[in-house]
Design a protein around this motif. Structure first.
Motif, PDB file in Angstrom:
ATOM      1  N   ASP A 669     -69.957 -74.336  49.283  1.00 41.85           N
ATOM      2  CA  ASP A 669     -69.382 -74.772  50.830  1.00 41.85           C
ATOM      3  C   ASP A 669     -70.868 -73.616  51.691  1.00 41.85           C
ATOM      4  OD1 ASP A 669     -69.720 -71.640  50.487  1.00 41.85           O
ATOM      5  OD2 ASP A 669     -67.074 -71.206  49.993  1.00 41.85           O
ATOM      6  N   GLN A 670     -70.484 -73.536  52.547  1.00 40.31           N
ATOM      7  CA  GLN A 670     -72.121 -73.217  53.896  1.00 40.31           C
ATOM      8  C   GLN A 670     -72.312 -71.784  53.131  1.00 40.31           C
ATOM      9  OE1 GLN A 670     -68.361 -73.092  57.122  1.00 40.31           O
ATOM     10  NE2 GLN A 670     -70.686 -74.296  58.361  1.00 40.31           N
ATOM     11  N   GLN A 671     -71.164 -71.145  52.668  1.00 43.19           N
ATOM     12  CA  GLN A 671     -71.722 -69.965  52.079  1.00 43.19           C
ATOM     13  C   GLN A 671     -72.665 -69.896  51.192  1.00 43.19           C
ATOM     14  OE1 GLN A 671     -68.629 -70.063  53.227  1.00 43.19           O
ATOM     15  NE2 GLN A 671     -69.561 -69.833  55.083  1.00 43.19           N
ATOM     16  N   LEU A 672     -72.670 -70.774  50.272  1.00 48.19           N
ATOM     17  CA  LEU A 672     -73.303 -70.726  49.358  1.00 48.19           C
ATOM     18  C   LEU A 672     -72.243 -70.903  47.632  1.00 48.19           C
ATOM     19  CD1 LEU A 672     -76.798 -70.167  50.210  1.00 48.19           C
ATOM     20  CD2 LEU A 672     -75.937 -72.504  50.131  1.00 48.19           C
ATOM     21  N   ILE A 714     -83.223 -72.546  49.225  1.00 50.57           N
ATOM     22  CA  ILE A 714     -82.450 -72.401  50.058  1.00 50.57           C
ATOM     23  C   ILE A 714     -81.931 -72.175  51.217  1.00 50.57           C
ATOM     24  CG2 ILE A 714     -80.347 -71.517  49.665  1.00 50.57           C
ATOM     25  CD1 ILE A 714     -79.950 -71.373  46.250  1.00 50.57           C
ATOM     26  N   ILE A 715     -82.823 -70.656  51.341  1.00 48.77           N
ATOM     27  CA  ILE A 715     -82.929 -70.083  52.372  1.00 48.77           C
ATOM     28  C   ILE A 715     -83.692 -71.445  53.553  1.00 48.77           C
ATOM     29  CG2 ILE A 715     -83.943 -68.484  53.925  1.00 48.77           C
ATOM     30  CD1 ILE A 715     -83.469 -66.918  51.267  1.00 48.77           C
ATOM     31  N   ALA A 716     -85.168 -72.125  53.078  1.00 48.53           N
ATOM     32  CA  ALA A 716     -85.128 -72.967  54.114  1.00 48.53           C
ATOM     33  C   ALA A 716     -84.223 -74.210  54.474  1.00 48.53           C
ATOM     34  CB  ALA A 716     -86.327 -73.423  53.766  1.00 48.53           C
ATOM     35  N   ARG A 717     -83.549 -74.684  53.416  1.00 44.62           N
ATOM     36  CA  ARG A 717     -82.416 -75.616  53.126  1.00 44.62           C
ATOM     37  C   ARG A 717     -83.253 -77.136  52.785  1.00 44.62           C
ATOM     38  NH1 ARG A 717     -79.269 -71.757  53.782  1.00 44.62           N
ATOM     39  NH2 ARG A 717     -77.702 -72.113  55.316  1.00 44.62           N
ATOM     40  N   GLN A 718     -83.778 -76.854  51.897  1.00 45.15           N
ATOM     41  CA  GLN A 718     -84.752 -77.754  51.387  1.00 45.15           C
ATOM     42  C   GLN A 718     -84.526 -78.511  49.953  1.00 45.15           C
ATOM     43  OE1 GLN A 718     -87.613 -79.054  52.375  1.00 45.15           O
ATOM     44  NE2 GLN A 718     -87.307 -77.543  54.271  1.00 45.15           N
ATOM     45  N   SER A 719     -84.523 -79.514  49.658  1.00 47.78           N
ATOM     46  CA  SER A 719     -83.782 -79.597  48.522  1.00 47.78           C
ATOM     47  C   SER A 719     -85.062 -79.233  46.725  1.00 47.78           C
ATOM     48  CB  SER A 719     -83.947 -81.124  48.479  1.00 47.78           C
ATOM     49  OG  SER A 719     -83.156 -82.204  49.244  1.00 47.78           O
ATOM     50  N   PHE A 720     -84.471 -79.484  46.098  1.00 50.73           N
ATOM     51  CA  PHE A 720     -85.345 -78.720  45.009  1.00 50.73           C
ATOM     52  C   PHE A 720     -84.514 -79.688  43.486  1.00 50.73           C
ATOM     53  CE2 PHE A 720     -81.518 -75.905  45.232  1.00 50.73           C
ATOM     54  CZ  PHE A 720     -81.279 -75.829  44.205  1.00 50.73           C
ATOM     55  N   THR A 721     -85.709 -79.907  43.016  1.00 47.69           N
ATOM     56  CA  THR A 721     -85.414 -81.199  41.823  1.00 47.69           C
ATOM     57  C   THR A 721     -85.922 -80.192  40.276  1.00 47.69           C
ATOM     58  OG1 THR A 721     -86.088 -82.696  42.469  1.00 47.69           O
ATOM     59  CG2 THR A 721     -85.708 -83.142  40.677  1.00 47.69           C
ATOM     60  N   ASP A 722     -84.768 -80.216  39.615  1.00 47.15           N
ATOM     61  CA  ASP A 722     -85.496 -79.975  37.910  1.00 47.15           C
ATOM     62  C   ASP A 722     -86.051 -78.992  38.047  1.00 47.15           C
ATOM     63  OD1 ASP A 722     -84.229 -82.697  37.441  1.00 47.15           O
ATOM     64  OD2 ASP A 722     -86.213 -83.514  37.088  1.00 47.15           O
ATOM     65  N   TYR A 747     -76.227 -80.417  52.652  1.00 42.02           N
ATOM     66  CA  TYR A 747     -75.405 -81.508  52.748  1.00 42.02           C
ATOM     67  C   TYR A 747     -75.069 -81.323  54.237  1.00 42.02           C
ATOM     68  CZ  TYR A 747     -71.286 -80.329  51.166  1.00 42.02           C
ATOM     69  OH  TYR A 747     -69.955 -79.111  50.916  1.00 42.02           O
ATOM     70  N   TYR A 748     -74.864 -82.350  55.297  1.00 39.10           N
ATOM     71  CA  TYR A 748     -74.382 -81.926  56.818  1.00 39.10           C
ATOM     72  C   TYR A 748     -73.019 -82.655  57.436  1.00 39.10           C
ATOM     73  CZ  TYR A 748     -79.242 -79.606  56.536  1.00 39.10           C
ATOM     74  OH  TYR A 748     -80.282 -79.150  55.974  1.00 39.10           O
ATOM     75  N   ASP A 749     -72.492 -82.287  58.309  1.00 37.57           N
ATOM     76  CA  ASP A 749     -72.072 -83.120  59.050  1.00 37.57           C
ATOM     77  C   ASP A 749     -72.711 -83.891  60.069  1.00 37.57           C
ATOM     78  OD1 ASP A 749     -72.203 -81.453  60.931  1.00 37.57           O
ATOM     79  OD2 ASP A 749     -69.873 -80.566  61.480  1.00 37.57           O
ATOM     80  N   SER A 750     -71.810 -85.046  60.694  1.00 34.11           N
ATOM     81  CA  SER A 750     -72.368 -86.053  61.409  1.00 34.11           C
ATOM     82  C   SER A 750     -72.765 -85.363  62.702  1.00 34.11           C
ATOM     83  CB  SER A 750     -70.976 -87.038  62.012  1.00 34.11           C
ATOM     84  OG  SER A 750     -69.751 -86.283  62.984  1.00 34.11           O
ATOM     85  N   THR A 751     -72.110 -84.497  62.523  1.00 35.89           N
ATOM     86  CA  THR A 751     -73.225 -83.672  63.992  1.00 35.89           C
ATOM     87  C   THR A 751     -74.632 -82.348  63.923  1.00 35.89           C
ATOM     88  OG1 THR A 751     -71.502 -81.277  63.867  1.00 35.89           O
ATOM     89  CG2 THR A 751     -70.759 -83.553  65.325  1.00 35.89           C
ATOM     90  N   HIS A 752     -75.063 -82.812  62.107  1.00 35.88           N
ATOM     91  CA  HIS A 752     -76.061 -82.045  61.529  1.00 35.88           C
ATOM     92  C   HIS A 752     -75.890 -80.664  61.632  1.00 35.88           C
ATOM     93  CE1 HIS A 752     -78.818 -85.722  61.432  1.00 35.88           C
ATOM     94  NE2 HIS A 752     -78.130 -86.062  63.001  1.00 35.88           N
ATOM     95  N   GLU A 753     -74.477 -80.409  61.617  1.00 34.29           N
ATOM     96  CA  GLU A 753     -74.421 -78.972  60.792  1.00 34.29           C
ATOM     97  C   GLU A 753     -73.785 -78.636  58.994  1.00 34.29           C
ATOM     98  OE1 GLU A 753     -70.560 -75.149  61.613  1.00 34.29           O
ATOM     99  OE2 GLU A 753     -70.011 -77.559  62.537  1.00 34.29           O
ATOM    100  N   PHE A 754     -74.918 -77.590  58.820  1.00 33.10           N
ATOM    101  CA  PHE A 754     -75.093 -77.433  57.568  1.00 33.10           C
ATOM    102  C   PHE A 754     -73.246 -77.098  57.201  1.00 33.10           C
ATOM    103  CE2 PHE A 754     -75.610 -74.234  54.183  1.00 33.10           C
ATOM    104  CZ  PHE A 754     -76.422 -75.140  53.184  1.00 33.10           C
ATOM    105  N   LEU A 755     -73.332 -77.909  55.390  1.00 31.89           N
ATOM    106  CA  LEU A 755     -72.512 -77.409  55.112  1.00 31.89           C
ATOM    107  C   LEU A 755     -71.954 -77.179  53.819  1.00 31.89           C
ATOM    108  CD1 LEU A 755     -70.051 -80.932  55.700  1.00 31.89           C
ATOM    109  CD2 LEU A 755     -70.405 -78.912  57.187  1.00 31.89           C
ATOM    110  N   GLY A 756     -73.143 -77.021  53.143  1.00 34.97           N
ATOM    111  CA  GLY A 756     -73.562 -76.790  51.792  1.00 34.97           C
ATOM    112  C   GLY A 756     -74.833 -77.168  50.935  1.00 34.97           C
ATOM    113  N   TYR A 757     -74.634 -76.740  49.836  1.00 31.27           N
ATOM    114  CA  TYR A 757     -75.366 -77.674  48.665  1.00 31.27           C
ATOM    115  C   TYR A 757     -74.297 -78.820  47.832  1.00 31.27           C
ATOM    116  CZ  TYR A 757     -79.856 -76.121  49.534  1.00 31.27           C
ATOM    117  OH  TYR A 757     -81.373 -75.775  50.390  1.00 31.27           O
TER     118      TYR A 757
END
Length: 767
Positions: A669-672, A714-722, A747-757
C-alpha cells in the motif's frame, strides 16, 4: 252643504276612522263629503279642507276618469241585492304628484252617497314587476349556461320531482323536459356501470346531512356518446317547509380526457426517466434534490431515500468545486449559461466519478424559474481512457471535445434551406453559399467510390428514408482531408405530407486520427470510447410489443414487423443452462407485474455469435389502476462481456505461467506495507505467507550488501530489478533465511498519486 253635510261627515267619521284602507265618500256629483285619516295620508292632503271643495274626479289620473265613472255607474247599491263586486285597478294622483296604483271599488248607500274603498298596491306592484324581471333574467341566464340548471325535490326511495329544468338539459343528457317529466329517473338510466350506486349513495348521504352534494360520474347517452359529468346541488327550504335542491350539471369530458392524457404522459415520462441510461435529477432553486432515478443511484451510489432533500454539497460535490458549482448554478437561474458542464463528483464509496451534465431550467406559468432538471452521463471510463492516452502518447487532451455538431435542413427537392453557423466554422464554407444548393452538388471527393456512396445517401434522403452515422471524407483545398459523420430523418406536417429532411453533422477527423494513433501505439487500447446503443420498448396489457425504438432493432438486427405484436417472453430467451434460474425469475416478475432492473441474459446473434444484453422495465397503469403493459429500456453489453472474459482468461494464463516459472507476485500500500502475495508463495518460498502480510518491505527485503540501494530506490520512487535479498525466517524456532531475487515498480492512480509498489520475487537458494 251646510249643517247637513257636517252631520253626515261626523257620522261617517265615527264609522271609518279606524279602517286602514282609504275611505272617501262623495255625493252623486263626486264632491267629497267625508274621508278617513288613511285617505288623507294616502293622498297627502286634507280632503275636507274648509278652504276649497275637493271632487273625487280631481284625484283620479286623466286616463282613468272614464274607468271611475264606470265604477260609479256599476257601484253596488246597498238598498238592493248585495251581490259580488270586484275591485278595479285605478291610478290616482297624490297631493305631491306621486302616482298611486290602487284597488278601488264603490258602493251607494240609501242616501245616494258613493262610498269609495281605495287600497294602495303601489309597493306590491313594484315588487311584482321586479320579481318578473328577475325571473326573466334568471331564465335567460340558466338557458344560456353551458350545462343544465334544475330544481327538484328528493325523497329517498321515491322518484325525484323536478320543479324546474333549463334548456341545456337536452344538449347535456339528450333527454327532453317532457321525457324527464314522464320519467324522473331517466337521468339515472344513463349512468355508467357502478357510478349509479355511488351517485345514489352520495345523494342519500347529502340528503340526510342536508349538505352540498358534489359528484363526478360517467354517462352514455342515447346516441352512444360517453361523457363525464360534473354535478353539484345545494339544499334549501321553501316557505312551505319543503326541502328543495337546486343543482347544476356540466360536461367535463374534455377536461377528464386531458387529465388522463396528462397522467399517462407523466407516467410514461417517469418510466423513461427512471430507467433511462442517463441519470435524471430534479432540483429546487436552492440546489436541493427533488427527484433521483435508478441510474443516479448506480452512478453516485446513494439510494433515492438517501438523496431526496439533500443539498448537492452534502452529497457528491467535492469541496474544491463548491465555488465553481455556485457560479454555474447562478448562471442557470439567471439563464445566462450553465446548461452543459463536465464535472468531477464523489461517489458514496469515496471514489471520483466524472459526469457530463445537461441542465434545463423549469418555469411556472408566470415565467419564474421553479427548479432545474439535469440529465447526467457517467463519462468516468472515457476520462480514464483519455488519461491513459496522455500517459502513453500525449497526443490528445480530450477525446470528448473533438466532436462538434451542426444542424442542417432541406426542402422536398433536396435543397438546403438551413445550416447552422457551426457548419461554417467546421467546413470553412459560409452558410449563405450553401442555402439553395442541392445535396447532389455538394463537393465530397473526386474519388468515384466515395462519390457513389454520397449519392446513395442522397437517394435515401430523396426517398424519404432516415439514415444514421453516414461517414464520408472531404478533400479540403490546401488542407488535409477531413472526416465527417451525418445523420438525418424526414419530417412531415400533421397531414403526413413530406416537408424535407433534418439532421446533424459532426467533424470526426480528430477522433479518427486519435483512434488510428492509439491502435498503433503499443496496442494498449482497441477503442478510445465505446458507443452504447440504448433502446426503449413498450408492451400492451397482453405483454406483446406495441413499440420499440430504432436502437432496439439495430441492436438485435431485426425488422420492426417481426417484433411488434410478439410476446415479450418470445424475445428475451436464454441459451445457457446457468441462466435458467434468473430466466424463471424474470418470467415471474413479468407475470407478477413487478419492476425488474438490469436483467442480464445471453442470446445467439447473427451467424450464431453470442450476444449479451441487459434490460430493465416496469409495469404502467391507466387512470383507474388498470394494467396497460410494461415499459422499459435495454442495452447491448456484448463488448463489455467479451472484454471481461478476455481479461479473465489473460489473468488466468499469466498466473499459470508465473506459477510454472516459480515467480511470486507482491504488492504494497502507500505506507509500503505488504498487502498482497500470490497464492503460489508458500509453494516456492519456505515461509508462512500470512505472517508476512502487513510487514514493511524495507524490513523484509534486507541484505548487508544492497539494503541501502533498495531503500534509496524506494525513497526515490524508482524501479529496481533482480535485486538479491534475504528474508528472515518468521518461525521462532527456526534460524533459516530465504534468499530471493526481487523486482519492483511504483504504481499510481489517474491523478499521479503514489499508491504503492508492485513486483515479483523468486527463490534462488534455500539456506
Amino acid at each position: 252643504m251646510a249643517d247637513n253635510t257636517t252631520v253626515q261627515c261626523d257620522i261617517y267619521k265615527n264609522c271609518f276612522d279606524h279602517i286602514f284602507s282609504a275611505i272617501i265618500i262623495s255625493d252623486k256629483k263626486g264632491n267629497i263629503i267625508a274621508a278617513n285619516p288613511s285617505a288623507n295620508c294616502l293622498f297627502e292632503q286634507d280632503l275636507l279642507s274648509v278652504d276649497r271643495s275637493i271632487n273625487i274626479h280631481d284625484l283620479i289620473a286623466d286616463h282613468e276618469k272614464h274607468a271611475l265613472e264606470k265604477i260609479i255607474e256599476t257601484g253596488v247599491d246597498f238598498s238592493g241585492c248585495c251581490g259580488d263586486y270586484i275591485p278595479q285597478e285605478l291610478q290616482f294622483i297624490s297631493g305631491s304628484g306621486k302616482t298611486l296604483q290602487t284597488y278601488t271599488f264603490a258602493t251607494i248607500n240609501k242616501q245616494g252617497d258613493i262610498i269609495f274603498t281605495i287600497t294602495d298596491i303601489s309597493d306590491a306592484k313594484k315588487t311584482e314587476a321586479i320579481s318578473r324581471e328577475r325571473e326573466k333574467h334568471l331564465l335567460d341566464l340558466t338557458n344560456n349556461l353551458h350545462g343544465a340548471v334544475y330544481q327538484f325535490v328528493f325523497v329517498p326511495n321515491k322518484k325525484p320531482e323536478f320543479l324546474y329544468v333549463s334548456d341545456g338539459l337536452y344538449e347535456l343528457y339528450e333527454i327532453s323536459k317532457e321525457e324527464l317529466e314522464q320519467d324522473p329517473n331517466a337521468l339515472q338510466k344513463l349512468f355508467h356501470g357502478g357510478d349509479k350506486s355511488s351517485v345514489n349513495t352520495a345523494a342519500l348521504e347529502a340528503f340526510l346531512e342536508k349538505k352540498t352534494c358534489e359528484l363526478e360520474y360517467k354517462i352514455k347517452t342515447k346516441s352512444g356518446k360517453q361523457k363525464w359529468i360534473y354535478a353539484v346541488a345545494n339544499p334549501h327550504r321553501m316557505s312551505d317547509g319543503k326541502l328543495v335542491w337546486t343543482g347544476y350539471s356540466m360536461d367535463i369530458t374534455e377536461q377528464k380526457q386531458a387529465q388522463e392524457k396528462l397522467i399517462e404522459s407523466e407516467q410514461r415520462l417517469r418510466i423513461h426517466t427512471q430507467f433511462s441510461p442517463l441519470a435524471f435529477i430534479e432540483w429546487d432553486n436552492d440546489l436541493h434534490i427533488m427527484d433521483w432515478n435508478i441510474t443516479a443511484e448506480t452512478i453516485f451510489g446513494f439510494s433515492r431515500d438517501e438523496a431526496i432533500g439533500r443539498h448537492a454539497f452534502d452529497l457528491f460535490v467535492p469541496p474544491e468545486l463548491f465555488e465553481e458549482t455556485k457560479q454555474v448554478w447562478d448562471k442557470l437561474l439567471r439563464q445566462t449559461g450553465g446548461y452543459k458542464a463536465v464535472a468531477r463528483c464523489i461517489s458514496k464509496e469515496g471514489s471520483y466519478v466524472y459526469c457530463e451534465w445537461y441542465n434545463t431550467p423549469l418555469f411556472d406559468e408566470k415565467g419564474n424559474i421553479t427548479g432545474v432538471t439535469s440529465m447526467v452521463l457517467d463519462v468516468t471510463k472515457r476520462k480514464e481512457a483519455e488519461t491513459a492516452l496522455k500517459e502513453s502518447e500525449q497526443r490528445f487532451k480530450n477525446v470528448a471535445e473533438v466532436a462538434s455538431d451542426w444542424i442542417w435542413e432541406t426542402d422536398t427537392e433536396g435543397k438546403f434551406t438551413y445550416v447552422s453557423d457551426r457548419y461554417s466554422k467546421v467546413i470553412g464554407i459560409p452558410a449563405e453559399k450553401v442555402i439553395g444548393k442541392h445535396l447532389r452538388d455538394m463537393y465530397v471527393s473526386e474519388d468515384p467510390r466515395k462519390k457513389k456512396e454520397w449519392l446513395q445517401a442522397v437517394d435515401d434522403i430523396l426517398n424519404h428514408k432516415g439514415f444514421w452515422d453516414y461517414e464520408f471524407q472531404v478533400e479540403m483545398s490546401g488542407q488535409r482531408s477531413r472526416w465527417f459523420r451525418i445523420s438525418g430523418a424526414p419530417f412531415f406536417n400533421k397531414q403526413g405530407v413530406y416537408l424535407g429532411h433534418r439532421g446533424t453533422g459532426t467533424d470526426t477527423t480528430e477522433q479518427r486520427s486519435a483512434e488510428n494513433a492509439l491502435m498503433a501505439s503499443e496496442e494498449k487500447f482497441r477503442h478510445i470510447a465505446e458507443t452504447t446503443y440504448d433502446w426503449f420498448w413498450e408492451t400492451d396489457s397482453n405483454d406483446c410489443f406495441t413499440y420499440v425504438s430504432e436502437g432496439f432493432l439495430k441492436s438485435l438486427k431485426m425488422e420492426k414487423d417481426n417484433v411488434i405484436g410478439r410476446h415479450v417472453k418470445e424475445m428475451l430467451v436464454v441459451s445457457r443452462n446457468d441462466q435458467i434460474k434468473s430466466w424463471y425469475k424474470f418470467l415471474e416478475d413479468i407475470d407478477a407485474r413487478k419492476s425488474f432492473s438490469d436483467y442480464e441474459y445471453q442470446a445467439p446473434g447473427k451467424d450464431d455469435k453470442q450476444q449479451w444484453f441487459k434490460v430493465s422495465g416496469a409495469p404502467y397503469y391507466g387512470h383507474y389502476g388498470e394494467y396497460l403493459g410494461f415499459r422499459g429500456a435495454g442495452v447491448n453489453i456484448t463488448k463489455e462481456k467479451l472484454a471481461h472474459l478476455d481479461q479473465e482468461k489473460c489473468s488466468k494464463r499469466m498466473l499459470e505461467l508465473m506459477d510454472l516459472m516459480g515467480i511470486v507476485v507482491w504488492e504494497t500500500d502507500q505506507q509500503l506495507n505488504l498487502n498482497l502475495l500470490s497464492e503460489n508463495f508458500e509453494q516456492n518460498i519456505n515461509c508462512d505467507r500470512k505472517k508476512l502480510l502487513g510487514r514493511k518491505i524495507k524490513e523484509l527485503f534486507v541484505d548487508e550488501t544492497n539494503i541501502a540501494s533498495i531503500r534509496d530506490e524506494i525513497i526515490a520512487r524508482q524501479s529496481f530489478t533482480d535485486i538479491v535479498v534475504t528474508v528472515p525466517a518468521i518461525e521462532a524456532d527456526s534460524d533459516n533465511t530465504n534468499m530471493l531475487k526481487v523486482s519492483g515498480k511504483p504504481y499510481y492512480d489517474s491523478t499521479h498519486e503514489f499508491l504503492g509498489y508492485r513486483g515479483t520475487l523468486q527463490s534462488i537458494e534455500k539456506v
